[in-house]
Design a protein around this motif. Structure first.
Motif, PDB file in Angstrom:
ATOM      1  N   ILE B  49      -2.744   3.138  -6.871  1.00 51.28           N
ATOM      2  CA  ILE B  49      -1.624   3.322  -7.768  1.00 51.28           C
ATOM      3  C   ILE B  49      -0.495   4.005  -7.021  1.00 51.28           C
ATOM      4  O   ILE B  49      -0.705   4.726  -6.050  1.00 51.28           O
ATOM      5  CB  ILE B  49      -1.993   4.153  -9.012  1.00 51.28           C
ATOM      6  CG1 ILE B  49      -2.386   5.590  -8.651  1.00 51.28           C
ATOM      7  CG2 ILE B  49      -3.089   3.469  -9.802  1.00 51.28           C
ATOM      8  CD1 ILE B  49      -2.432   6.505  -9.841  1.00 51.28           C
ATOM      9  N   ALA B  50       0.741   3.768  -7.483  1.00 51.68           N
ATOM     10  CA  ALA B  50       1.903   4.489  -6.971  1.00 51.68           C
ATOM     11  C   ALA B  50       2.393   5.387  -8.085  1.00 51.68           C
ATOM     12  O   ALA B  50       2.334   5.034  -9.267  1.00 51.68           O
ATOM     13  CB  ALA B  50       2.993   3.516  -6.554  1.00 51.68           C
ATOM     14  N   LEU B  51       2.860   6.561  -7.728  1.00 50.37           N
ATOM     15  CA  LEU B  51       3.271   7.580  -8.684  1.00 50.37           C
ATOM     16  C   LEU B  51       4.601   8.126  -8.198  1.00 50.37           C
ATOM     17  O   LEU B  51       4.745   8.411  -7.012  1.00 50.37           O
ATOM     18  CB  LEU B  51       2.198   8.673  -8.690  1.00 50.37           C
ATOM     19  CG  LEU B  51       2.365   9.893  -9.560  1.00 50.37           C
ATOM     20  CD1 LEU B  51       2.450   9.495 -11.025  1.00 50.37           C
ATOM     21  CD2 LEU B  51       1.166  10.823  -9.348  1.00 50.37           C
ATOM     22  N   SER B  52       5.577   8.243  -9.076  1.00 49.61           N
ATOM     23  CA  SER B  52       6.898   8.701  -8.658  1.00 49.61           C
ATOM     24  C   SER B  52       7.561   9.487  -9.769  1.00 49.61           C
ATOM     25  O   SER B  52       7.205   9.326 -10.944  1.00 49.61           O
ATOM     26  CB  SER B  52       7.776   7.494  -8.309  1.00 49.61           C
ATOM     27  OG  SER B  52       9.064   7.916  -7.926  1.00 49.61           O
ATOM     28  N   LEU B  80       9.226   3.050  -7.553  1.00 51.88           N
ATOM     29  CA  LEU B  80       7.901   2.438  -7.450  1.00 51.88           C
ATOM     30  C   LEU B  80       7.974   1.090  -6.745  1.00 51.88           C
ATOM     31  O   LEU B  80       7.150   0.777  -5.877  1.00 51.88           O
ATOM     32  CB  LEU B  80       7.292   2.253  -8.849  1.00 51.88           C
ATOM     33  CG  LEU B  80       6.963   3.535  -9.610  1.00 51.88           C
ATOM     34  CD1 LEU B  80       6.569   3.212 -11.043  1.00 51.88           C
ATOM     35  CD2 LEU B  80       5.844   4.305  -8.915  1.00 51.88           C
ATOM     36  N   VAL B 146       4.056   5.182 -12.945  1.00 51.74           N
ATOM     37  CA  VAL B 146       2.827   4.754 -12.275  1.00 51.74           C
ATOM     38  C   VAL B 146       2.871   3.240 -12.113  1.00 51.74           C
ATOM     39  O   VAL B 146       3.240   2.524 -13.045  1.00 51.74           O
ATOM     40  CB  VAL B 146       1.585   5.135 -13.104  1.00 51.74           C
ATOM     41  CG1 VAL B 146       0.321   4.509 -12.513  1.00 51.74           C
ATOM     42  CG2 VAL B 146       1.429   6.640 -13.187  1.00 51.74           C
ATOM     43  N   VAL B 149      -0.413  -1.011  -6.581  1.00 51.78           N
ATOM     44  CA  VAL B 149       0.022  -1.571  -5.305  1.00 51.78           C
ATOM     45  C   VAL B 149      -0.925  -2.706  -4.950  1.00 51.78           C
ATOM     46  O   VAL B 149      -2.122  -2.483  -4.763  1.00 51.78           O
ATOM     47  CB  VAL B 149       0.002  -0.494  -4.206  1.00 51.78           C
ATOM     48  CG1 VAL B 149       0.564  -1.057  -2.907  1.00 51.78           C
ATOM     49  CG2 VAL B 149       0.780   0.741  -4.648  1.00 51.78           C
TER      50      VAL B 149
END
Lengths: 335, 335
Positions: B49-52, B80, B146, B149
């Protein structure tokens, strides 16, 4: 004395130096990026993640027992823990007023990093904005968090049944009184410290019996009374509380008398309410008490069929009163 | 006229009414909770996962082409997208000044909901705080996001090689000029609208060739120049840009002359830079142009071995100049 300037929020060299020189080392971030790519640990099951956010605008920024930094970590960790998640990753967004003291910012960052370590979470993404003097109030912090929800965990007020027991993890009202005391330049005897603490190890203990645990919630803004009212309204049942069994430490009780506050409505930041099946309540209270932050765990009441949607507070002399949501703004900017 | 009061941030009935009456319906949230439990769609592979996160403090709140609401969604969606993630879920935290107009808040919420629909993401958790009059500036919004990827996607400046081509998705400087114009009561001819837009469908097209895509980044605060400088420093290579090939629409060029700004340093909010292998650059430019928000995609330069860590801007008459990071605070509170 070094100060935050508008340029620290403008995306150029000054912000780069602030982030790579202060935030990144404190949070042990290697590459600073706008988004973090993360592996989730999953044991074969379809992964469920929990996601939460809170902004923190507490005034004053520093108070007995904590500051906005640990509060911003613990608050979001606890929001995740309350849905049964194991918190893993946090983001941190700072809105800083021009002219804010760099030394105070360092203290806050250090406190956040320590709180993250204590909770076993990593701060993996962040953002910094600076607003003009007079357009903010020192620093505001937003955190968002991600956790994984283990299989079989399903926290919901819909699962509350008549006969269930209501447990509180410790003495209520400490955070709100600590902040209000500091704001008004008061000190109490005995002193009152904020309960700011991560609850995720305690919830992990509680969730060793997931089938018996109906719902957990941390009574922050609005206090114990508001959370109980939410349980009652959402479940359509009655929360019957014995007033004498609700733990209120002497300093909090005295301060509430002095300030004209009802401890039932005062915010907590490291205390939880949990509704459990009656046959496990004594066992879980014992297990909870093994954690220092829940050493005062105790049963405060039980669930009854009616009056529907009500919270009834009963006293030892046979009286009772209804408890409602917090009205208006008893304690603004408490978190 | 209905206004935000301190009680709207105190966790009691007033906040409950604000959240369940305004935010929840706009974001199509059924149960309002502090944390959201989410299923991740995974195709057998270990989920990444990507989190920003980003806070938005833009002033003024409304500007030609957008407002703080769509900006807060698009900005985090784009963060993201730039790491190659497919954005799925957002959180939204509001810090609102006492006395802020409810009608303006409604406009902002509506704009956020629309932007979320356009980007195909859901706002799943939120938080509201209210600060005293004079301790904020209308409204500040934090969003965290979220995304997942996909396997094989690995965006990194470490993958940039000499010979790679640098593509920009459209005309630069539009967001910053739109905001600065509005702030100063100026209008431009032709008019300049913010480029605020989600980039995740464009990045999805680009990532149909993941092996050839080295790194993507959206040049927000600090502008195109700062992002190119980051590419150069992080890769240890030289970004050689042909000045004439950088798209700057006439309204932006004229406004920058008037305001004394260099469009290379002006913020964008719906424009991206991507570095790709030279053999796919023409193909990818064609594919990008199929998206309305990238209709002006074009190659603006290439990567060379040296001078190491430098951005060199060359002109058609044979001159060249070095481009550095943004210094200080050219445009405070642009996002």
């Amino acid at each position: 004395m070094e100060k935050i300037l508008l340029g620290h929020g403008s995306g150029g060299r000054m912000m780069h130096e602030l982030v790579s020189g202060r935030f990144a080392p404190a949070f042990e971030i290697k590459g600073v990026a706008d988004a973090a790519v993360l592996e989730l640990a999953v044991d074969g099951a379809p992964p469920r993640i929990a996601l939460s956010t809170d902004s923190y605008v507490v005034s004053p920024l520093f108070f007995p027992g904590g500051n906005i930094g640990d509060l911003a970590v613990n608050g979001t960790v606890n929001d995740l823990a309350m849905v049964g998640a194991r918190p893993l990753y946090l983001t941190a967004g700072f809105i800083i007023e021009e002219g804010f003291s760099m030394a105070e910012l360092d203290l806050i960052i250090k406190s956040m990093a320590g709180a993250a370590r204590a909770a076993g979470v990593r701060i993996v993404a962040g953002d910094t904005k600076v607003v003009d003097r007079g357009k903010g109030d020192g620093v505001f912090i937003n955190t968002a968090g991600v956790g994984v929800v283990p299989p079989g965990v399903d926290m919901s007020t819909g699962r509350i049944s008549p006969g269930d027991r209501i447990i509180v993890s410790g003495s209520i009202g400490r955070h709100g009184v600590a902040v209000m005391g500091e704001r008004n330049g008061l000190s109490f005897e005995p002193p009152v410290l904020s309960d700011s603490a991560p609850l995720n190890t305690i919830t992990r203990t509680i969730l060793e019996r997931p089938e018996a645990v109906k719902v957990m919630r941390d009574p922050t803004r609005g206090g114990l009374a508001t959370t109980l009212k939410e349980f009652a309204v959402e479940s359509g049942l009655c929360m019957l509380i014995e007033e004498e069994s609700v733990p209120v430490e002497p300093g909090v009780a005295g301060a509430c008398d002095l300030l004209g506050l009802d401890p039932l409505y005062v915010a907590n930041e490291g205390t939880l309410l949990v509704v459990v099946a009656s046959d496990v309540s004594d066992y879980l209270v014992e297990k909870m008490r093994e954690h220092p932050a829940a050493a005062g765990a105790t049963v405060i009441g039980k669930v009854e069929k009616g009056p529907e949607g009500s919270v009834v507070l009963s006293t030892s002399i046979g009286g009772s009163r209804l408890v409602d949501y917090l009205q208006g703004d008893q304690l603004p900017r408490i978190c």
